[in-house]
Scaffold this motif. Structure first.
Motif, PDB file in Angstrom:
ATOM      1  N   GLU A  65       7.231 118.171  -1.664  1.00  0.00           N
ATOM      2  CA  GLU A  65       8.067 117.500  -0.666  1.00  0.00           C
ATOM      3  C   GLU A  65       9.088 116.624  -1.382  1.00  0.00           C
ATOM      4  O   GLU A  65       8.745 115.868  -2.295  1.00  0.00           O
ATOM      5  N   GLU A 105      16.548 116.699   3.736  1.00  0.00           N
ATOM      6  CA  GLU A 105      17.074 118.064   3.820  1.00  0.00           C
ATOM      7  C   GLU A 105      18.204 118.283   2.821  1.00  0.00           C
ATOM      8  O   GLU A 105      18.309 119.364   2.223  1.00  0.00           O
ATOM      9  N   THR A 165      18.589 117.045  -0.091  1.00  0.00           N
ATOM     10  CA  THR A 165      18.014 117.285  -1.414  1.00  0.00           C
ATOM     11  C   THR A 165      17.557 118.723  -1.547  1.00  0.00           C
ATOM     12  O   THR A 165      17.780 119.373  -2.576  1.00  0.00           O
ATOM     13  N   VAL A 166      16.918 119.252  -0.500  1.00  0.00           N
ATOM     14  CA  VAL A 166      16.491 120.656  -0.519  1.00  0.00           C
ATOM     15  C   VAL A 166      17.696 121.572  -0.698  1.00  0.00           C
ATOM     16  O   VAL A 166      17.696 122.496  -1.526  1.00  0.00           O
ATOM     17  N   ARG A 167      18.733 121.326   0.057  1.00  0.00           N
ATOM     18  CA  ARG A 167      19.897 122.222   0.061  1.00  0.00           C
ATOM     19  C   ARG A 167      20.657 122.200  -1.262  1.00  0.00           C
ATOM     20  O   ARG A 167      21.215 123.220  -1.677  1.00  0.00           O
ATOM     21  N   LEU A 201      19.512 121.707  -4.353  1.00  0.00           N
ATOM     22  CA  LEU A 201      18.754 122.058  -5.559  1.00  0.00           C
ATOM     23  C   LEU A 201      19.427 123.195  -6.326  1.00  0.00           C
ATOM     24  O   LEU A 201      19.895 124.178  -5.748  1.00  0.00           O
ATOM     25  N   VAL A 261       9.745 124.116  -1.873  1.00  0.00           N
ATOM     26  CA  VAL A 261      10.328 122.781  -1.781  1.00  0.00           C
ATOM     27  C   VAL A 261      10.701 122.527  -0.326  1.00  0.00           C
ATOM     28  O   VAL A 261      11.386 123.344   0.298  1.00  0.00           O
ATOM     29  N   THR A 262      10.256 121.393   0.209  1.00  0.00           N
ATOM     30  CA  THR A 262      10.378 121.170   1.644  1.00  0.00           C
ATOM     31  C   THR A 262      10.731 119.718   1.948  1.00  0.00           C
ATOM     32  O   THR A 262      10.529 118.827   1.120  1.00  0.00           O
ATOM     33  N   ALA A 263      11.290 119.515   3.137  1.00  0.00           N
ATOM     34  CA  ALA A 263      11.596 118.174   3.633  1.00  0.00           C
ATOM     35  C   ALA A 263      11.664 118.243   5.149  1.00  0.00           C
ATOM     36  O   ALA A 263      11.837 119.322   5.743  1.00  0.00           O
ATOM     37  N   SER A 308      12.928 124.345   4.151  1.00  0.00           N
ATOM     38  CA  SER A 308      12.354 124.672   2.844  1.00  0.00           C
ATOM     39  C   SER A 308      13.286 125.594   2.084  1.00  0.00           C
ATOM     40  O   SER A 308      14.195 126.215   2.645  1.00  0.00           O
ATOM     41  N   ARG A 309      13.026 125.663   0.783  1.00  0.00           N
ATOM     42  CA  ARG A 309      13.535 126.732  -0.074  1.00  0.00           C
ATOM     43  C   ARG A 309      12.370 127.154  -0.958  1.00  0.00           C
ATOM     44  O   ARG A 309      11.528 126.327  -1.322  1.00  0.00           O
ATOM     45  N   GLN A 327      14.531 128.141   6.719  1.00  0.00           N
ATOM     46  CA  GLN A 327      14.589 128.279   5.275  1.00  0.00           C
ATOM     47  C   GLN A 327      16.053 128.296   4.861  1.00  0.00           C
ATOM     48  O   GLN A 327      16.835 129.123   5.343  1.00  0.00           O
TER      49      GLN A 327
END
Length: 269
Positions: A153, A157, A159-161, A163, A180-182, A193-194, A232
């Protein structure tokens, strides 16, 4: 020469060229593993599903371009869609798949397909050495693992995008994949997630049904709910609906056929 029927299906989407593409190969009998691995390598999709009828049910196996895997959500969704679309199974009938992860079932519910999958909760673990460097972010909160994947985690969002993982470093972490999720920033979506699987030859998977076997129970404990809409955030992006029971996960998705063709038949064993 009798050819092998093949379809390409985009899963977890209702639009062509979105979601996660999977090849679906219909077989009269399973050939040697080497042929299926070579066929999956030729397809160059994250997963190729191989189907063989066994009585009223189907045996289902999944191969990436590099290896056979134990569980795959989007290729199972694609396989169910393909069986109904080719009239091999009546639309109102349940499909039963026998797999390396046990019995999986699929049912149609209007324009959606419902898959019955195992719930695979994670247990907390210390952050693996090198994970922050491999993901390119220091904003790591929780880390946990199940029998397949590492769940991470991060703060939000965005931060997820944003990466940009180092896949060589990520592949050194001894798990099937890194999820990887938020929490989502958008109304109508609970979490994002990704999912990265460099050890399987899949740097980033567009939409990963099996990853949500871990993601859904994790967010159930944090959000206090058991029904979710998840997104996702890959370049192709996909949407999933999820309902948790005590030990299972009902995963809802849509699918669309983008190609039909034939493959040279496997050699006779």
């Amino acid at each position: 020469m009798l050819m092998t029927e093949l379809m390409m299906v985009d899963a977890f989407t209702d639009r062509p060229f979105h979601g996660n593409p999977a090849a679906v190969c219909f077989l009269d009998a399973f050939p040697g593993d080497a042929w299926m691995q070579q066929a999956a390598m030729e397809m160059q999709q994250s997963e190729t599903a191989f189907l063989c009828q066994e009585g009223p049910d189907y045996r289902l196996r999944w191969f990436t371009p590099d290896v056979e895997v134990d569980l795959c959500g989007h290729a199972t969704l694609a396989a169910a869609h393909a069986l109904w679309e080719t009239d091999r199974v009546p639309l109102q009938s349940e499909i039963r798949f026998h797999t390396r992860s046990g019995l999986l079932t699929a049912r149609r519910q209007e324009d959606w397909i419902r898959l019955d999958f195992p719930s695979e909760p994670v247990v907390p673990m210390e952050c693996p050495p090198g994970l922050a460097e491999a993901l390119g972010t220091a904003e790591i909160g929780f880390t946990g693992t199940n029998r397949m994947d590492l769940l991470v985690e991060v703060a939000d969002e965005e931060t997820v995008r944003r990466l940009k993982p180092d896949y060589a470093l990520l592949s050194a972490i001894p798990v099937r994949g890194v999820l990887v999720t938020a929490r989502s920033d958008s109304s109508g979506t609970d979490f994002v997630s990704r999912c990265f699987f460099p050890r399987l030859g899949i740097p980033e998977d567009p939409v990963t049904g099996s990853a949500h076997c871990a993601l859904a129970p994790y967010w159930a404990s944090k959000l206090g709910k058991r029904i979710f809409t998840a997104k996702q955030c890959s370049a192709r992006e996909g949407t999933l609906r999820i309902e948790l029971t005590e030990t299972r996960m009902l995963l809802y998705g849509q699918a669309v056929t983008v190609l039909k063709g034939n493959l040279l038949p496997p050699p006779r064993r």
